[in-house]
Design an enzyme around this catalytic site. Structure first.
Site, mmCIF file in Angstrom:
data_model
loop_
_atom_site.group_PDB
_atom_site.id
_atom_site.type_symbol
_atom_site.label_atom_id
_atom_site.label_comp_id
_atom_site.label_asym_id
_atom_site.label_seq_id
_atom_site.Cartn_x
_atom_site.Cartn_y
_atom_site.Cartn_z
ATOM 1 N N ASN A 171 0.838 -1.205 0.000
ATOM 2 C CA ASN A 171 0.000 0.000 0.000
ATOM 3 C C ASN A 171 0.874 1.257 0.000
ATOM 4 O O ASN A 171 1.870 1.321 0.717
ATOM 5 C CB ASN A 171 -0.851 -0.043 1.283
ATOM 6 C CG ASN A 171 -1.949 1.006 1.349
ATOM 7 O OD1 ASN A 171 -2.765 1.107 0.430
ATOM 8 N ND2 ASN A 171 -1.986 1.781 2.420
ATOM 9 N N HIS A 207 -5.169 9.849 -1.392
ATOM 10 C CA HIS A 207 -5.433 11.101 -0.680
ATOM 11 C C HIS A 207 -5.348 12.208 -1.731
ATOM 12 O O HIS A 207 -4.271 12.616 -2.127
ATOM 13 C CB HIS A 207 -4.377 11.338 0.405
ATOM 14 C CG HIS A 207 -4.419 10.317 1.506
ATOM 15 N ND1 HIS A 207 -5.457 10.247 2.414
ATOM 16 C CD2 HIS A 207 -3.565 9.329 1.846
ATOM 17 C CE1 HIS A 207 -5.224 9.258 3.271
ATOM 18 N NE2 HIS A 207 -4.091 8.676 2.941
ATOM 19 N N GLU A 236 -7.517 4.642 0.858
ATOM 20 C CA GLU A 236 -7.578 5.711 1.874
ATOM 21 C C GLU A 236 -8.097 7.010 1.272
ATOM 22 O O GLU A 236 -7.553 8.088 1.506
ATOM 23 C CB GLU A 236 -6.175 5.965 2.468
ATOM 24 C CG GLU A 236 -5.495 4.731 2.996
ATOM 25 C CD GLU A 236 -4.187 5.041 3.735
ATOM 26 O OE1 GLU A 236 -3.915 6.212 4.067
ATOM 27 O OE2 GLU A 236 -3.426 4.090 3.971
HETATM 28 C C1 GLA Z 1 -1.068 7.253 5.608
HETATM 29 C C2 GLA Z 1 -1.309 5.956 6.350
HETATM 30 C C3 GLA Z 1 -2.596 5.955 7.081
HETATM 31 C C4 GLA Z 1 -2.860 7.258 7.782
HETATM 32 C C5 GLA Z 1 -2.758 8.377 6.806
HETATM 33 C C6 GLA Z 1 -3.030 9.707 7.453
HETATM 34 O O1 GLA Z 1 -1.736 7.349 4.444
HETATM 35 O O2 GLA Z 1 -1.266 4.840 5.534
HETATM 36 O O3 GLA Z 1 -2.589 4.943 8.026
HETATM 37 O O4 GLA Z 1 -1.962 7.420 8.835
HETATM 38 O O5 GLA Z 1 -1.447 8.387 6.321
HETATM 39 O O6 GLA Z 1 -3.776 9.644 8.590
#
Ligand code: GLA
Length: 317
Positions: A171, A207, A236
């Site tokens: 990931n 993100h 995410e």
């Molecule tokens: C990264 C991590 C997540 C989380 C995000 C921000 O993407 O993989 O677990 O900590 O940052 O919260």
């Protein structure tokens, strides 16, 4: 009443999920109700090394167990996150007082114990998170230092032995579309496959902050990993704009973006999209970067459905 995300996702055989924490599951019935509107859940922090390990000899599974139980009770797809990472390490582990050999023992014990504990509960593990550096090559981490490059292969091997039914993912962030970093991840996982490492998929964090990545590029990226025989999940997702200069009517623009990602990712063969939080009230964004808009998710601060939620329901209906 309009259908929930869960209704339409189930009908389409896809998963729309949210990252969740144990405390609000314990304490807030509205949070529990909202979480049930998704058919997938990721442990947001509870299964990271720091939260799991109050000291070197102890595992504290209380929060992880609670989320696992919630997922089981509500028949949700459950993502475990994450067995090996360089962040959110326990305080006792930094600054380093361990030899390489001790670190190797510690990580192996950790991966085997945690993957084994949740065998049968966790459907998919993010085995290794963010091992590739932004400027290329493997990131300098305690694990790279202690093992050399083989820590990734080893971690996947231990996870597979301890949780043979679970799908095992690599990931990362900033590698959602086609770019240098995703090229590098492509090489990394291709090498793992060639060596017979039990890797099943790649997680694209997505993100989408400030300048969201082009959905067509995400689709193309998904396709190339799928062509290797790997599964791809968006793990995410959140969508936030520069607060000083957001697009006009940014919640509508955000809704269009979510919709387009779900549509194109799904067409490209990605069947799982997880938002990084149950509602805007629980997003990490305001704590992370105060130059961003503070409403990156699908439900608002009061758990009401946002245009982005409706857009996905509409797409899948
Ligand atoms: C990264 C991590 C997540 C989380 C995000 C921000 O993407 O993989 O677990 O900590 O940052 O919260």
């Amino acid at each position: 009443m309009a259908p929930t995300l869960r209704d339409v996702a189930d009908d389409n055989d896809i998963r729309i999920g949210a990252a969740a924490a144990a405390d609000p599951i314990r304490e807030d019935f509205q949070y529990r109700d909202a979480l049930r509107e998704y058919n997938a859940v990721t442990a947001e922090n509870a299964m990271k090394i720091g939260p799991l390990r109050p000291d070197e000899h102890t595992y504290d599974f209380e929060d992880g167990d609670l989320i696992a139980e919630f997922a089981r009770e509500h028949d949700m797809y459950f993502r475990g996150h994450t067995l090996v990472w360089h962040n959110q390490l326990p305080e006792w582990l930094v600054p380093f007082q361990y030899t390489d050999r001790e670190l190797r023992r510690l990580l192996e014990d950790h991966v085997r114990t945690v993957a084994g504990r949740y065998a049968g509960d966790v459907d998919t593990w993010d085995v290794v998170n963010e091992a590739v550096a932004d400027d290329g090559g493997l990131r300098e981490t305690p694990w790279l230092r202690a093992f050399g490059e083989e820590y990734l292969d080893k971690a996947f091997g231990w996870a597979h032995q301890s949780a043979p039914e679970a799908d095992l993912f690599y990931n990362d962030y900033g590698a959602d579309g086609i770019n240098d970093k995703s090229d590098e991840i492509y090489e990394l996982v291709s090498g793992m496959l060639d060596r017979g490492v039990p890797i099943d998929g790649v997680g694209l964090q997505l993100h989408a902050l400030h300048d969201p990545v082009d959905p067509d590029s995400v689709a193309e990226n998904i396709e190339r990993f799928k062509d290797l025989g790997l599964a791809v999940e968006i793990t995410e997702m959140d969508v936030a704009y520069t607060a000083e200069d957001p697009p006009e009517d940014h919640l509508t623009v955000q809704a269009d973006y979510y919709r387009e990602i779900v549509e194109k990712a799904n067409e490209a063969g990605c069947d799982t999209i997880v938002a990084w939080g149950v509602s805007d009230q629980h997003s990490w964004i305001p704590h992370f970067d105060d130059t961003l808009t503070e409403d990156p998710l699908l439900l608002d601060d009061s758990y009401d459905r946002k245009p982005a939620y409706d857009a996905i329901v509409d797409l899948l209906s």
